[in-house]
Design a protein around this motif. Sequence first.
Motif, PDB file in Angstrom:
ATOM      1  N   MET A 120       0.850  -1.173   0.000  1.00  0.00           N
ATOM      2  CA  MET A 120       0.000   0.000   0.000  1.00  0.00           C
ATOM      3  C   MET A 120       0.892   1.231   0.000  1.00  0.00           C
ATOM      4  O   MET A 120       1.952   1.260   0.600  1.00  0.00           O
ATOM      5  CB  MET A 120      -0.904   0.003   1.224  1.00  0.00           C
ATOM      6  CG  MET A 120      -1.767   1.234   1.290  1.00  0.00           C
ATOM      7  SD  MET A 120      -2.902   1.329   2.669  1.00  0.00           S
ATOM      8  CE  MET A 120      -1.811   1.331   4.051  1.00  0.00           C
ATOM      9  N   SER A 135       0.473   5.832  -0.332  1.00  0.00           N
ATOM     10  CA  SER A 135      -0.447   6.968  -0.356  1.00  0.00           C
ATOM     11  C   SER A 135       0.327   8.244  -0.647  1.00  0.00           C
ATOM     12  O   SER A 135       1.533   8.303  -0.460  1.00  0.00           O
ATOM     13  CB  SER A 135      -1.195   7.103   0.969  1.00  0.00           C
ATOM     14  OG  SER A 135      -0.287   7.352   2.020  1.00  0.00           O
ATOM     15  N   SER A 174      -3.412   0.471  -3.599  1.00  0.00           N
ATOM     16  CA  SER A 174      -3.262  -0.870  -3.029  1.00  0.00           C
ATOM     17  C   SER A 174      -3.197  -1.902  -4.149  1.00  0.00           C
ATOM     18  O   SER A 174      -3.737  -1.694  -5.234  1.00  0.00           O
ATOM     19  CB  SER A 174      -4.441  -1.194  -2.104  1.00  0.00           C
ATOM     20  OG  SER A 174      -5.628  -1.310  -2.854  1.00  0.00           O
ATOM     21  N   CYS A 178      -4.048  -5.874  -4.338  1.00  0.00           N
ATOM     22  CA  CYS A 178      -4.599  -7.035  -3.644  1.00  0.00           C
ATOM     23  C   CYS A 178      -4.694  -8.198  -4.618  1.00  0.00           C
ATOM     24  O   CYS A 178      -4.854  -8.009  -5.825  1.00  0.00           O
ATOM     25  CB  CYS A 178      -5.992  -6.726  -3.098  1.00  0.00           C
ATOM     26  SG  CYS A 178      -6.029  -5.352  -1.936  1.00  0.00           S
ATOM     27  N   ALA A 212     -11.270  -6.736   0.301  1.00  0.00           N
ATOM     28  CA  ALA A 212     -10.467  -5.929   1.216  1.00  0.00           C
ATOM     29  C   ALA A 212     -11.290  -4.749   1.704  1.00  0.00           C
ATOM     30  O   ALA A 212     -12.244  -4.321   1.044  1.00  0.00           O
ATOM     31  CB  ALA A 212      -9.204  -5.437   0.513  1.00  0.00           C
ATOM     32  N   ILE A 270     -10.491  -0.833   3.291  1.00  0.00           N
ATOM     33  CA  ILE A 270      -9.496   0.189   3.598  1.00  0.00           C
ATOM     34  C   ILE A 270     -10.131   1.186   4.566  1.00  0.00           C
ATOM     35  O   ILE A 270     -11.164   1.780   4.264  1.00  0.00           O
ATOM     36  CB  ILE A 270      -9.008   0.893   2.323  1.00  0.00           C
ATOM     37  CG1 ILE A 270      -8.399  -0.136   1.361  1.00  0.00           C
ATOM     38  CG2 ILE A 270      -7.993   1.977   2.662  1.00  0.00           C
ATOM     39  CD1 ILE A 270      -7.984   0.428   0.032  1.00  0.00           C
ATOM     40  N   THR A 271      -9.490   1.350   5.727  1.00  0.00           N
ATOM     41  CA  THR A 271      -9.991   2.265   6.746  1.00  0.00           C
ATOM     42  C   THR A 271      -8.928   3.302   7.077  1.00  0.00           C
ATOM     43  O   THR A 271      -7.744   3.098   6.825  1.00  0.00           O
ATOM     44  CB  THR A 271     -10.392   1.509   8.026  1.00  0.00           C
ATOM     45  OG1 THR A 271      -9.278   0.751   8.496  1.00  0.00           O
ATOM     46  CG2 THR A 271     -11.573   0.571   7.772  1.00  0.00           C
ATOM     47  N   GLY A 282      -9.890  -7.124  -4.954  1.00  0.00           N
ATOM     48  CA  GLY A 282      -8.586  -7.098  -5.588  1.00  0.00           C
ATOM     49  C   GLY A 282      -8.626  -7.518  -7.044  1.00  0.00           C
ATOM     50  O   GLY A 282      -9.442  -8.349  -7.440  1.00  0.00           O
ATOM     51  N   THR A 341      -5.325   1.515   6.934  1.00  0.00           N
ATOM     52  CA  THR A 341      -5.209   0.064   7.127  1.00  0.00           C
ATOM     53  C   THR A 341      -5.996  -0.663   6.041  1.00  0.00           C
ATOM     54  O   THR A 341      -7.131  -0.289   5.729  1.00  0.00           O
ATOM     55  CB  THR A 341      -5.776  -0.335   8.511  1.00  0.00           C
ATOM     56  OG1 THR A 341      -5.064   0.390   9.518  1.00  0.00           O
ATOM     57  CG2 THR A 341      -5.625  -1.828   8.753  1.00  0.00           C
ATOM     58  N   ILE A 342      -5.394  -1.704   5.503  1.00  0.00           N
ATOM     59  CA  ILE A 342      -6.098  -2.594   4.569  1.00  0.00           C
ATOM     60  C   ILE A 342      -6.302  -3.916   5.300  1.00  0.00           C
ATOM     61  O   ILE A 342      -5.354  -4.543   5.767  1.00  0.00           O
ATOM     62  CB  ILE A 342      -5.325  -2.841   3.274  1.00  0.00           C
ATOM     63  CG1 ILE A 342      -5.118  -1.544   2.517  1.00  0.00           C
ATOM     64  CG2 ILE A 342      -6.064  -3.846   2.388  1.00  0.00           C
ATOM     65  CD1 ILE A 342      -4.342  -1.688   1.233  1.00  0.00           C
ATOM     66  N   THR A 343      -7.555  -4.335   5.397  1.00  0.00           N
ATOM     67  CA  THR A 343      -7.898  -5.602   6.032  1.00  0.00           C
ATOM     68  C   THR A 343      -8.430  -6.542   4.952  1.00  0.00           C
ATOM     69  O   THR A 343      -9.337  -6.187   4.206  1.00  0.00           O
ATOM     70  CB  THR A 343      -8.984  -5.388   7.115  1.00  0.00           C
ATOM     71  OG1 THR A 343      -8.514  -4.388   8.021  1.00  0.00           O
ATOM     72  CG2 THR A 343      -9.256  -6.673   7.864  1.00  0.00           C
ATOM     73  N   TYR A 344      -7.846  -7.745   4.897  1.00  0.00           N
ATOM     74  CA  TYR A 344      -8.269  -8.746   3.916  1.00  0.00           C
ATOM     75  C   TYR A 344      -9.202  -9.737   4.559  1.00  0.00           C
ATOM     76  O   TYR A 344      -9.081 -10.097   5.685  1.00  0.00           O
ATOM     77  CB  TYR A 344      -7.060  -9.503   3.356  1.00  0.00           C
ATOM     78  CG  TYR A 344      -6.089  -8.607   2.634  1.00  0.00           C
ATOM     79  CD1 TYR A 344      -6.306  -8.273   1.304  1.00  0.00           C
ATOM     80  CD2 TYR A 344      -4.969  -8.087   3.282  1.00  0.00           C
ATOM     81  CE1 TYR A 344      -5.398  -7.449   0.644  1.00  0.00           C
ATOM     82  CE2 TYR A 344      -4.078  -7.261   2.610  1.00  0.00           C
ATOM     83  CZ  TYR A 344      -4.299  -6.963   1.296  1.00  0.00           C
ATOM     84  OH  TYR A 344      -3.423  -6.147   0.642  1.00  0.00           O
TER      85      TYR A 344
END
Length: 125
Positions: free
Chosen positions: A1, A3, A27, A29, A35, A37-38, A91, A122-125
């Motif tokens: 990731m 930015s 990102s 993926c 995913a 993204i927060t 992704g 944060t990227i959560t999968y």
Amino acid sequence: MDSSPMAFGAYDANASTALEATATVVSTCTSGAAALITMNAGASAGSGSADAPVRRMTAGAGKYLIYQVYSDVARGTVWGNTSPTGVALTGTGVSQTLTAYGSVLAAQPAAQGVYSDQLGVTITY
């Protein structure tokens, strides 16, 4: 990731419209992977919920400018730190670029200074 920075430029406390800027979140993926993204509330957050955090830039003790980050160009949906306020994506196996839309509220009394904040993404999968 990866930015890019969101650079608002010079703030005019007498302006009647918000100061706006954008940044990107990139990102990569796995193809087909879901995913989320927060973004957290930042280093100088005010009181508020995780769904719609009160974000503040600071130029030192007691010097704040309230701003917000949105996931839509109309700046109507706060990009937050929870499942309902994060940005979902699927992704593709190649880089995907999302735009974050920022806005500093107009007509805030602000002392002179260089204001900044840092958000965690944060990227959560």
